[in-house]
Design a protein around this motif. Structure first.
Motif, PDB file in Angstrom:
ATOM      1  N   LEU A 256       0.785  -1.137  -0.155  1.00 56.74           N
ATOM      2  CA  LEU A 256      -0.019  -0.039   0.111  1.00 56.74           C
ATOM      3  C   LEU A 256       0.465   1.139  -0.006  1.00 56.74           C
ATOM      4  N   SER A 257       1.930   1.034   0.770  1.00 60.66           N
ATOM      5  CA  SER A 257       2.636   2.123   0.922  1.00 60.66           C
ATOM      6  C   SER A 257       4.328   2.428  -0.477  1.00 60.66           C
ATOM      7  N   ARG A 258       3.655   2.054  -1.480  1.00 60.99           N
ATOM      8  CA  ARG A 258       4.767   1.895  -2.717  1.00 60.99           C
ATOM      9  C   ARG A 258       4.530   3.408  -3.636  1.00 60.99           C
ATOM     10  N   GLY A 259       4.836   3.766  -3.484  1.00 61.80           N
ATOM     11  CA  GLY A 259       4.494   5.492  -4.488  1.00 61.80           C
ATOM     12  C   GLY A 259       3.580   6.119  -3.289  1.00 61.80           C
ATOM     13  N   CYS A 260       4.116   6.453  -2.559  1.00 61.92           N
ATOM     14  CA  CYS A 260       3.229   6.731  -1.461  1.00 61.92           C
ATOM     15  C   CYS A 260       2.266   7.901  -0.932  1.00 61.92           C
ATOM     16  N   ASN A 298       9.490   4.727   1.303  1.00 64.44           N
ATOM     17  CA  ASN A 298       9.013   5.081   0.818  1.00 64.44           C
ATOM     18  C   ASN A 298       7.938   6.052   1.529  1.00 64.44           C
ATOM     19  N   LEU A 299       7.772   6.026   3.110  1.00 65.08           N
ATOM     20  CA  LEU A 299       6.915   7.039   3.794  1.00 65.08           C
ATOM     21  C   LEU A 299       7.663   9.060   3.715  1.00 65.08           C
ATOM     22  N   CYS A 300       9.058   8.524   3.259  1.00 63.94           N
ATOM     23  CA  CYS A 300       9.471   9.789   2.885  1.00 63.94           C
ATOM     24  C   CYS A 300       9.667  10.348   1.792  1.00 63.94           C
ATOM     25  N   ALA A 301       8.688  10.021   1.663  1.00 59.66           N
ATOM     26  CA  ALA A 301       8.040  10.834  -0.429  1.00 59.66           C
ATOM     27  C   ALA A 301       7.467  11.413   0.043  1.00 59.66           C
ATOM     28  N   GLN A 302       6.257  11.772   1.818  1.00 61.74           N
ATOM     29  CA  GLN A 302       5.499  12.700   1.905  1.00 61.74           C
ATOM     30  C   GLN A 302       6.030  13.388   3.090  1.00 61.74           C
ATOM     31  N   ASP A 303       6.160  15.376   2.356  1.00 64.55           N
ATOM     32  CA  ASP A 303       6.336  15.730   3.459  1.00 64.55           C
ATOM     33  C   ASP A 303       5.479  15.417   4.983  1.00 64.55           C
ATOM     34  N   LEU A 304       4.424  15.932   4.722  1.00 65.17           N
ATOM     35  CA  LEU A 304       4.070  15.694   6.199  1.00 65.17           C
ATOM     36  C   LEU A 304       3.994  14.142   7.550  1.00 65.17           C
ATOM     37  N   VAL A 305       4.588  13.508   6.614  1.00 60.41           N
ATOM     38  CA  VAL A 305       4.487  12.623   7.949  1.00 60.41           C
ATOM     39  C   VAL A 305       6.398  12.593   8.648  1.00 60.41           C
ATOM     40  N   ARG A 306       7.291  13.122   7.221  1.00 60.62           N
ATOM     41  CA  ARG A 306       8.126  13.125   8.407  1.00 60.62           C
ATOM     42  C   ARG A 306       9.661  13.571   9.884  1.00 60.62           C
ATOM     43  N   PRO A 307       8.492  15.056   9.486  1.00 63.18           N
ATOM     44  CA  PRO A 307       8.942  15.170  11.042  1.00 63.18           C
ATOM     45  C   PRO A 307       9.083  14.325  12.377  1.00 63.18           C
ATOM     46  N   ALA A 308       8.160  13.535  11.875  1.00 66.54           N
ATOM     47  CA  ALA A 308       6.970  12.459  12.673  1.00 66.54           C
ATOM     48  C   ALA A 308       8.125  11.448  12.325  1.00 66.54           C
ATOM     49  N   LEU A 309       8.249  10.502  11.687  1.00 66.39           N
ATOM     50  CA  LEU A 309       8.887   9.626  11.100  1.00 66.39           C
ATOM     51  C   LEU A 309      10.409  10.286  11.799  1.00 66.39           C
ATOM     52  N   GLY A 310      10.876  11.519  11.916  1.00 64.39           N
ATOM     53  CA  GLY A 310      12.208  11.880  13.042  1.00 64.39           C
ATOM     54  C   GLY A 310      12.107  11.662  13.848  1.00 64.39           C
ATOM     55  N   LEU A 339      16.149   3.976  -0.332  1.00 61.15           N
ATOM     56  CA  LEU A 339      17.382   4.401   1.124  1.00 61.15           C
ATOM     57  C   LEU A 339      18.248   5.290   0.770  1.00 61.15           C
ATOM     58  N   VAL A 340      18.654   5.755  -0.187  1.00 60.30           N
ATOM     59  CA  VAL A 340      19.255   6.421  -0.762  1.00 60.30           C
ATOM     60  C   VAL A 340      18.788   7.966  -0.482  1.00 60.30           C
ATOM     61  N   GLN A 341      17.361   7.779  -1.549  1.00 61.85           N
ATOM     62  CA  GLN A 341      16.358   8.967  -1.795  1.00 61.85           C
ATOM     63  C   GLN A 341      15.640   8.645  -0.427  1.00 61.85           C
ATOM     64  N   ALA A 342      15.499   7.720   0.973  1.00 59.90           N
ATOM     65  CA  ALA A 342      14.705   8.348   1.752  1.00 59.90           C
ATOM     66  C   ALA A 342      15.427   9.662   2.632  1.00 59.90           C
ATOM     67  N   GLU A 420      11.888  14.147 -10.646  1.00 58.26           N
ATOM     68  CA  GLU A 420      11.379  15.034  -9.936  1.00 58.26           C
ATOM     69  C   GLU A 420      11.025  14.355  -8.790  1.00 58.26           C
ATOM     70  N   GLU A 421       9.784  15.006  -7.904  1.00 55.78           N
ATOM     71  CA  GLU A 421       9.349  14.160  -6.721  1.00 55.78           C
ATOM     72  C   GLU A 421       7.809  14.737  -6.955  1.00 55.78           C
ATOM     73  N   GLY A 422       6.544  14.598  -6.460  1.00 59.86           N
ATOM     74  CA  GLY A 422       5.933  15.507  -6.304  1.00 59.86           C
ATOM     75  C   GLY A 422       5.825  16.075  -5.685  1.00 59.86           C
ATOM     76  N   LYS A 423       4.530  17.436  -5.467  1.00 56.80           N
ATOM     77  CA  LYS A 423       4.778  18.550  -4.295  1.00 56.80           C
ATOM     78  C   LYS A 423       4.221  17.725  -2.817  1.00 56.80           C
ATOM     79  N   GLU A 424       4.039  17.107  -3.126  1.00 56.06           N
ATOM     80  CA  GLU A 424       3.855  16.611  -1.244  1.00 56.06           C
ATOM     81  C   GLU A 424       5.082  16.186  -0.862  1.00 56.06           C
ATOM     82  N   ALA A 425       6.354  15.976  -1.884  1.00 57.09           N
ATOM     83  CA  ALA A 425       7.828  15.924  -1.253  1.00 57.09           C
ATOM     84  C   ALA A 425       8.268  17.295  -1.032  1.00 57.09           C
TER      85      ALA A 425
END
Length: 806
Positions: A256-260, A298-310, A339-342, A420-425
């Motif tokens: 479900l998280s592929r291309g999150c 995969n979750l790192c593709a979304q900026d809204l979750v990256r601070p909480a992930l950290g 992993l490099v992309q994340a 290029e990533e989506g604007k969510e990244a």
């Protein structure tokens, strides 16, 4: 006698079983008796198919080739709890209807008999086994089996039925065409409902596997997330399920998280899945461990979750895994890519950049730049390094790691564009960028030129954070030691200096109040080093002018408390106290911009003419009225008094002079532990004097200590004799004399030593109020801290109350 257990006979051959199946499909289920399924001909045939024929080599293919799927699906419809109308005949199977509503139009699902449930269980098990073969999946889809399964999923509200129906749908979903039909038939909401409606682990595993298989394309993954499939999976994972269920959950979440998508990341975070995923990254079972790590990536593709992930520890997990895969005997480039992309995406937020820097992320990124086999990732890595540009500590570390020679070697040519990533990244720290130069800014040339233009490097071979000017006295425009010299300069020079400081401060304010600046300040305040957190709290009142911003950072997120607690640490640096006093004063003016500042306390010469004295008439040779009582002090001095006035002035004297104590009958009442100077304002207060000047008598002049003086004795006596009005009058008089125009910064600490809350507030107002020069503020704050000593609580509360305008 109990019937004997049936043994395999010729009646249990595949031909016989198919004949029984066909007959049952034509004629119905063969009665409604509640007979055990294995005691009926149909039951024996179904058991033989399930336990022997389909498990034999090539058994599923023979069953399909001999036409077994058609009567099996007819029997499935007849045994279904939703079967209200006669089942279609064998002659015309037809195709699957477009939705589940046509099958459910007959009304609510009836309650099936136990015989029907047993038959349904066996039929579903056989169908699920058959759907493990590709040709069978195609045939079942052609015969309309998907809609029948979805109908059963809706109406069969038992663990075993849900388990087998979900297992069959999960097997069918392995085909792209069947997966699309399952989505169209409305199976997803029913599967999601099953996640919370059932507790049986095998049933949940089948439902979870079906949802994972239905995530076969970006469109289907998005549809699953938008229908709410991810959050219940995350909640199940957070509930620490059994090992088998955990494995099923991480496999489904990985799909479900592929291309999150944004919906997927948001639901996984809201469901509390980030912490469990970080924990599972160290799971002993390799499949669980690697699935959890890839989900985090995969979750790192979304900026809204990256601070909480950290905050959950994901930065260290992903960085550590990448370091391990790049080490000796590690995995190949293909396994490193996500992993490099994340890791590069995690560099977009300041809160995660600090974690990466502290965990060795800069060394890893530099290693990737040096690796010719990682050239495809170089644009992404350069963009990540560019995010550290405003971190002097990181730049110094990069210089030591050899960034300058590496940049110099690349300046002759441009690298390829970053993927290029989506604007969510895009970063949570800074607004979205849409400039034409965005791609070029991710090159080595751009990074090098920025370093040179900002003064960190004189050329490509010289990158040094030491060349930056001293993030200077920006606020005051002058060092504290030079403040007296500045005040001696002509007003025109001071005005020019102030204009320069205000201009720089205004520019910094604009940056601080941008989304990027807010992110940096929030990170520093909540997750920075202790020194960074205090420095951020110290600076916020100067650079944040939006009420919503400084209220959130300083009040809601504890910046003010942090600054005040730093003041009371052992031996704070004088420069820190110098700026802290001004910072708190600035915040005080922000908190109460419409409140007129209280005028500074006046000296005794500035006090209004005293009020009439009501006690002096008792002291003359012909007192009027005549005293009916005398108080006897330890010194032998007798002080005349009126019993009625003294009793009315205080509950203490009312009980003493008009109650059941012996003193009520005495004309000479002793007052112990009271000197004449301390008794003087008490006598005046008992007889109605308010502001007659008697309160000034025991107060020593400015420059002399207050602790141990007669005014301290008078204050203690006023408290002992329950005279709060006199306490307030004495404290006001102390403030007027020692914190007025004749008092200086050294008097502030003396006043605070008396330990009176109101006087502590007077001291705080003297420091934070308008009109004081920064040097005097700092000196007074030093005196306050020395007076407070280890008992810093009252000082902190006094400063907090004054800043907040309480």
């Amino acid at each position: 006698m109990a019937s004997a257990k049936p043994t395999p006979t010729d009646s249990d051959s595949l031909s016989s079983c198919l004949a029984q199946l066909t007959a049952a499909a034509r004629e119905g289920l063969g009665g409604t008796k509640d007979t055990a399924i294995n005691e009926t001909p149909l039951g024996r045939a179904l058991l033989a198919l399930h336990t022997r024929h389909l498990k034999a080599a090539g058994g599923i293919e023979r069953f399909r080739a001999r036409g077994g799927l058609h009567p099996l699906l007819v029997l499935l419809r007849r045994a279904s709890p939703a079967a209200a109308d006669p089942a279609p005949s064998l002659a015309g199977p037809g195709s699957a209807p477009s939705s589940i509503q046509s099958a459910a139009s007959a009304g609510p699902c009836p309650s099936p008999s136990s015989a029907s449930l047993s038959t349904l269980d066996l039929v579903l098990s056989i169908l699920a086994d058959c759907c493990t073969e590709r040709a069978c999946r195609t045939e079942v889809r052609r015969l309309g089996g998907i809609l029948s399964l979805v109908t059963i999923l809706e109406c069969g509200k038992t663990d075993s039925i849900q388990n087998r129906a979900a297992r069959a749908l999960g097997n069918l979903a392995m085909e792209a065409e069947s997966c699309a039909d399952i989505h169209s038939a409305g199976a997803v909401p029913l599967l999601i409902e099953s996640l919370t409606a059932y507790q049986d682990s095998p049933c949940l595993q089948s439902v979870i596997r079906a949802l994972g298989n239905l995530a076969d394309s970006p469109q289907h993954r998005l549809a699953l997330a938008q229908q709410g499939a991810v959050r219940p999976l995350a909640e199940l994972l957070a509930a620490a399920p059994d090992p088998a269920l955990t494995l099923a959950l991480v496999r489904a979440l990985l799909e479900l998280s592929r291309g999150c998508s944004r919906a997927c990341a948001e639901q996984l975070s809201l469901g509390g899945g980030l912490g469990p995923l970080v924990s599972l990254a160290s799971h002993p079972k390799r499949t669980v461990r690697e699935s959890a790590i890839l989900i985090l990536a995969n979750l790192c593709a979304q900026d809204l979750v990256r601070p909480a992930l950290g905050n959950a520890g994901g930065v260290e997990v992903l960085l550590g895994e990448l370091q391990q895969r790049r080490g000796p005997g590690g995995a190949g480039p293909a396994s490193q890519q996500p992993l490099v992309q994340a890791v590069c995406l995690l560099c977009r937020e300041a809160i995660n950049r600090a974690r990466l820097r502290d965990a060795g992320g800069l060394e890893l990124l530099m290693g990737l730049l040096r690796d010719p086999h990682a050239s495809a990732w170089h644009p992404c890595v350069v963009a990540a390094l560019e995010r550290f540009f405003y971190d002097p500590g990181a730049l110094g570390q990069l210089q030591a790691l050899g960034l300058a020679p590496l940049l110099a070697g690349q300046l002759c040519g441009e690298l390829g564009d970053e993927e290029e990533e989506g604007k969510e990244a895009a970063s949570r720290d800074s607004p979205e960028e849409r400039t034409p130069e965005r791609v070029e800014a991710r090159s080595f040339r751009s990074l090098g030129s920025q370093l040179i233009s900002e003064g960190y490097a004189a050329g490509p071979e010289d990158i040094s954070p030491d060349r930056s000017p001293e993030r200077s006295w920006l606020v005051l425009g002058v060092a504290p030691d030079d403040w007296p010299t500045l005040r001696a300069r002509p007003p025109c020079q001071r005005s020019e200096h102030r204009e320069l400081g205000e201009m720089l401060l205004q520019n910094l304010t604009v940056q601080a109040e941008s989304p990027f600046g807010v992110g940096v300040l929030t990170h520093l305040l909540l997750s920075g080093s202790p020194e960074d957190r205090v420095a951020c709290a110290l600076t916020l009142p100067f650079i944040c002018r939006k009420p919503s911003l400084w209220r959130r950072l300083l009040l809601d997120q504890g910046g003010l408390r942090l600054l005040l607690s730093a003041l009371t640490r052992p031996a704070p640096h004088p420069l820190f106290l110098f700026f802290a006093a001004d910072s708190l004063s600035c915040l005080h003016s922000l908190m109460s911009p419409t409140v007129s500042p209280a005028p500074p306390p006046a000296s005794p010469l500035d006090i209004d003419p005293p009020s009439p004295c009501h006690y002096e008439p008792l002291l003359g040779s012909a007192p009027s009225p005549a005293p009916d009582l005398h108080f006897l002090l330890d010194s032998g001095l007798r002080l005349p008094a009126q019993r009625a006035a003294s009793s009315a002035a205080s509950p203490f004297f009312r009980a003493l002079l008009a109650g059941s104590f012996a003193e009520a009958q005495m004309d000479l009442v002793p007052l112990r532990d009271l000197s004449p100077s301390a008794a003087w304002p008490i006598m005046h207060h008992l007889h109605g004097c308010r502001g007659c000047g008697a309160a000034l008598g025991p107060i020593p002049p400015p420059g002399q200590p207050l602790l141990g003086s007669e005014v301290e004795e008078a204050l203690e006596a006023a408290d002992r004799f329950l005279l709060p009005g006199l306490e307030e009058e004495l404290e006001e008089a102390v403030g007027r004399i020692h914190l007025g125009s004749q008092g200086g910064p050294e008097s502030v600490g003396e006043v605070f030593r008396l330990g009176r809350p109101r006087l502590a507030a007077h001291c705080a107002r003297w420091i934070l109020g308008p009109g004081q020069c920064p040097r005097k503020r700092a000196l007074a704050l030093v005196g306050l801290l020395e007076a407070a000593g280890e008992e810093a609580g009252p000082l902190t509360e006094a400063l907090l109350a004054v800043v907040m305008g309480v």
